[in-house]
Design a protein around this motif. Sequence first.
Motif, PDB file in Angstrom:
ATOM      1  N   LEU A  32      30.112 -32.244   7.762  1.00  0.00           N
ATOM      2  CA  LEU A  32      30.739 -30.879   8.399  1.00  0.00           C
ATOM      3  C   LEU A  32      30.885 -31.291  10.078  1.00  0.00           C
ATOM      4  N   THR A  33      32.409 -31.011  10.164  1.00  0.00           N
ATOM      5  CA  THR A  33      32.776 -31.276  11.468  1.00  0.00           C
ATOM      6  C   THR A  33      33.071 -30.115  12.247  1.00  0.00           C
ATOM      7  N   PHE A  34      33.074 -30.112  13.719  1.00  0.00           N
ATOM      8  CA  PHE A  34      33.443 -28.764  14.277  1.00  0.00           C
ATOM      9  C   PHE A  34      34.514 -29.391  15.327  1.00  0.00           C
ATOM     10  N   MET A  35      35.662 -28.489  15.502  1.00  0.00           N
ATOM     11  CA  MET A  35      36.497 -28.698  16.833  1.00  0.00           C
ATOM     12  C   MET A  35      36.094 -27.717  17.570  1.00  0.00           C
ATOM     13  N   PHE A  36      36.557 -28.174  18.855  1.00  0.00           N
ATOM     14  CA  PHE A  36      36.109 -27.508  20.142  1.00  0.00           C
ATOM     15  C   PHE A  36      36.933 -27.434  21.192  1.00  0.00           C
ATOM     16  N   ASN A  37      37.282 -26.506  21.950  1.00  0.00           N
ATOM     17  CA  ASN A  37      38.018 -26.614  23.478  1.00  0.00           C
ATOM     18  C   ASN A  37      36.761 -26.863  24.333  1.00  0.00           C
ATOM     19  N   HIS A  38      37.203 -27.804  25.367  1.00  0.00           N
ATOM     20  CA  HIS A  38      36.348 -28.092  26.577  1.00  0.00           C
ATOM     21  C   HIS A  38      36.220 -26.899  27.280  1.00  0.00           C
ATOM     22  N   LEU A  39      34.900 -26.619  27.642  1.00  0.00           N
ATOM     23  CA  LEU A  39      34.730 -25.501  28.644  1.00  0.00           C
ATOM     24  C   LEU A  39      34.553 -26.014  29.894  1.00  0.00           C
ATOM     25  N   SER A  40      35.292 -25.257  30.949  1.00  0.00           N
ATOM     26  CA  SER A  40      35.219 -25.944  32.415  1.00  0.00           C
ATOM     27  C   SER A  40      33.974 -25.060  33.120  1.00  0.00           C
ATOM     28  N   GLY A  41      33.476 -25.910  34.071  1.00  0.00           N
ATOM     29  CA  GLY A  41      32.715 -24.935  35.009  1.00  0.00           C
ATOM     30  C   GLY A  41      31.423 -25.805  35.144  1.00  0.00           C
ATOM     31  N   SER A  42      30.512 -25.104  35.742  1.00  0.00           N
ATOM     32  CA  SER A  42      29.362 -25.845  35.847  1.00  0.00           C
ATOM     33  C   SER A  42      28.464 -25.871  34.478  1.00  0.00           C
ATOM     34  N   PRO A  43      27.201 -26.588  34.607  1.00  0.00           N
ATOM     35  CA  PRO A  43      26.534 -26.540  33.319  1.00  0.00           C
ATOM     36  C   PRO A  43      25.912 -25.075  33.032  1.00  0.00           C
ATOM     37  N   LYS A  49      29.088 -19.260  28.779  1.00  0.00           N
ATOM     38  CA  LYS A  49      30.092 -18.992  27.681  1.00  0.00           C
ATOM     39  C   LYS A  49      29.726 -19.250  26.529  1.00  0.00           C
ATOM     40  N   MET A  50      28.814 -20.409  26.203  1.00  0.00           N
ATOM     41  CA  MET A  50      28.570 -20.623  25.077  1.00  0.00           C
ATOM     42  C   MET A  50      27.562 -19.610  24.275  1.00  0.00           C
ATOM     43  N   GLY A  51      26.821 -18.934  25.245  1.00  0.00           N
ATOM     44  CA  GLY A  51      26.095 -17.921  24.686  1.00  0.00           C
ATOM     45  C   GLY A  51      26.736 -16.671  24.484  1.00  0.00           C
ATOM     46  N   ASP A  52      27.762 -16.404  25.123  1.00  0.00           N
ATOM     47  CA  ASP A  52      28.653 -15.215  24.780  1.00  0.00           C
ATOM     48  C   ASP A  52      29.013 -15.309  23.572  1.00  0.00           C
ATOM     49  N   VAL A  53      29.698 -16.583  23.227  1.00  0.00           N
ATOM     50  CA  VAL A  53      30.582 -16.823  21.996  1.00  0.00           C
ATOM     51  C   VAL A  53      29.452 -16.516  20.795  1.00  0.00           C
ATOM     52  N   ILE A  54      28.176 -16.938  21.018  1.00  0.00           N
ATOM     53  CA  ILE A  54      27.445 -16.863  19.937  1.00  0.00           C
ATOM     54  C   ILE A  54      26.691 -15.509  19.620  1.00  0.00           C
ATOM     55  N   GLU A  55      26.770 -14.492  20.658  1.00  0.00           N
ATOM     56  CA  GLU A  55      26.455 -13.321  20.598  1.00  0.00           C
ATOM     57  C   GLU A  55      27.688 -12.404  19.904  1.00  0.00           C
TER      58      GLU A  55
END
Length: 55
Positions: A32-43, A49-55
């Motif tokens: 199983l592989t995932f493709m993703f777009n790089h998220l810019s910004g501080s950690p 941003k990752m939390g917002d996408v999951i919710e």
Amino acid sequence: MTVASKLIQDLTTGYTLMVQEATRLRMAPTLLTFMFNHLSGSPSTVDKKMGDVIE
């Protein structure tokens, strides 16, 4: 050998052993592989941003 190349070697060996064991137990290994777009910004911004996408 650099730390990075040792890590890659260890990960490859570990995944190989997991697949061999699953196959030995008659499980069907799946890749199983995932493709993703790089998220810019501080950690913390990236975490939000990752939390917002999951919710």
